[in-house]
Design a protein around this motif. Sequence first.
Motif, short mmCIF file in Angstrom:
data_model
loop_
_atom_site.label_atom_id
_atom_site.label_comp_id
_atom_site.label_asym_id
_atom_site.label_seq_id
_atom_site.Cartn_x
_atom_site.Cartn_y
_atom_site.Cartn_z
N PRO A 178 95.24 81.55 146.09
CA PRO A 178 94.68 81.75 147.44
C PRO A 178 95.72 81.44 148.52
CG PRO A 178 93.14 80.53 146.05
CD PRO A 178 94.43 80.63 145.27
N ALA A 179 95.48 81.97 149.70
CA ALA A 179 96.43 81.80 150.80
C ALA A 179 96.57 80.34 151.23
CB ALA A 179 96.00 82.64 152.00
N SER A 231 93.77 92.55 148.09
CA SER A 231 92.34 92.47 147.83
C SER A 231 92.10 92.69 146.33
CB SER A 231 91.59 93.54 148.63
OG SER A 231 91.99 94.84 148.23
N LEU A 232 91.11 92.01 145.81
CA LEU A 232 90.68 92.23 144.43
C LEU A 232 89.51 93.20 144.44
CD1 LEU A 232 90.73 88.61 142.97
CD2 LEU A 232 92.43 90.40 142.68
N GLN A 233 89.58 94.20 143.59
CA GLN A 233 88.53 95.22 143.57
C GLN A 233 87.80 95.24 142.24
OE1 GLN A 233 90.51 98.88 144.76
NE2 GLN A 233 90.13 98.40 146.91
N VAL A 234 86.50 95.33 142.33
CA VAL A 234 85.68 95.56 141.15
C VAL A 234 85.70 97.06 140.87
CG1 VAL A 234 83.36 95.44 140.18
CG2 VAL A 234 84.23 93.56 141.57
N VAL A 235 86.01 97.43 139.64
CA VAL A 235 86.13 98.85 139.31
C VAL A 235 85.26 99.18 138.11
CG1 VAL A 235 88.46 99.07 140.24
CG2 VAL A 235 88.16 98.41 137.85
N ALA A 252 94.14 95.54 144.19
CA ALA A 252 94.14 96.93 144.64
C ALA A 252 95.45 97.67 144.35
CB ALA A 252 93.82 96.99 146.13
N PRO A 253 96.64 97.05 144.54
CA PRO A 253 97.87 97.78 144.26
C PRO A 253 98.01 98.20 142.79
CG PRO A 253 98.34 95.87 145.62
CD PRO A 253 96.93 95.74 145.15
N LYS A 255 84.05 89.87 148.08
CA LYS A 255 85.24 90.55 148.60
C LYS A 255 86.43 89.59 148.55
CE LYS A 255 82.52 93.47 151.68
NZ LYS A 255 82.25 93.92 153.09
N PRO A 256 86.84 89.23 147.34
CA PRO A 256 87.92 88.24 147.20
C PRO A 256 89.29 88.80 147.56
CG PRO A 256 87.34 89.12 145.07
CD PRO A 256 86.36 89.72 146.05
N GLU A 257 90.18 87.89 147.96
CA GLU A 257 91.56 88.26 148.29
C GLU A 257 92.48 87.22 147.65
OE1 GLU A 257 92.84 90.34 152.24
OE2 GLU A 257 93.20 88.19 152.46
N ILE A 258 93.64 87.66 147.23
CA ILE A 258 94.60 86.79 146.56
C ILE A 258 95.96 86.95 147.21
CG2 ILE A 258 95.42 88.37 144.77
CD1 ILE A 258 94.27 84.78 144.09
#
Length: 296
Positions: free
Chosen positions: A148-149, A166-170, A242-243, A263-266
């Motif tokens: 985390p930031a 961003s982390l995405q559920v796919v 996402a990348p 909507k998690p972010e790393i």
Amino acid sequence: MKTDDIEAFVAVIRSGSLNAAALSLGLTQPAITRRLQSLEQDLGVDLLDRHTKPLKPTRLGQEVYGHCRAILREMDALRERVAGDAPPSGLLRLGVPQTLGDALLLEAVKDIRTRYPELRTQVATGWGSVLVNRIEQGELDGALVLFPANKVFPDGVEARPLGAMSLQVVGAHDQVPGRAQRLADIQGQGWVLNPDGCGFRSSLQRTLAEQGQALRINLETYGTELQLGLVADGQGLGLVPAPLLARSAHRDRLAAIPLKDFKPEIQLWLIHPPFLGALQEVVEGFGRGAQGLLEG
């Protein structure tokens, strides 16, 4: 007191065994034993508890270990200073997270070999906490980690943020609903995730627990590309930066699921010891290269 004896002691503590220390230094086990005995005789104390496996330092031995590491760092600094403007050479030890290994390793190592032909690169993969510990112990020259930031790193570990993801559920393209969902609505499909130890998985598990839901695992496996291939085949849901989704060979068969409540972010970090000498430019270049690959 000899530098070789100090180096042997540090290697034993890092590896936890005489055999592993001998292999890392290219020596025999009896040679390592003699060097340890020599250092203990010079200091007049027992440095190791020889009744434990793996080998552990005594209380005083742990303090001596810290001083010995500092001595070896200063020796490295002196060598680098004397070397002046000579190009980086020798061994470069890098670490990357399990999640990013597929995307980064091949191109990053190839770039380092092209730019610095005198360097021999050794790369380890692992979870972020393991890589941070290996930087602390002097086992790595640099590493990329995902945290985390607001992550606070230990003293003795220099850290620089390289950017948030961003982390995405796919899910499989033909199984993804068109409208935003709640996490509980899709939980029944199950998940294709990393084994325990992964920060992404822990974040998902915490959020589900807060909603009174249990994490349902369909498949556990390492390797982001393998996970995404399994998700594309309809084996469950995935959780990916996402990348990496954008770079995946399976991206045309996948779709991100918009969620209202998750909507998690790393943050991607570059970490290294405070002093790297001539390797500083190489490690920083490694970080820029990783940043560029993910942004691209």
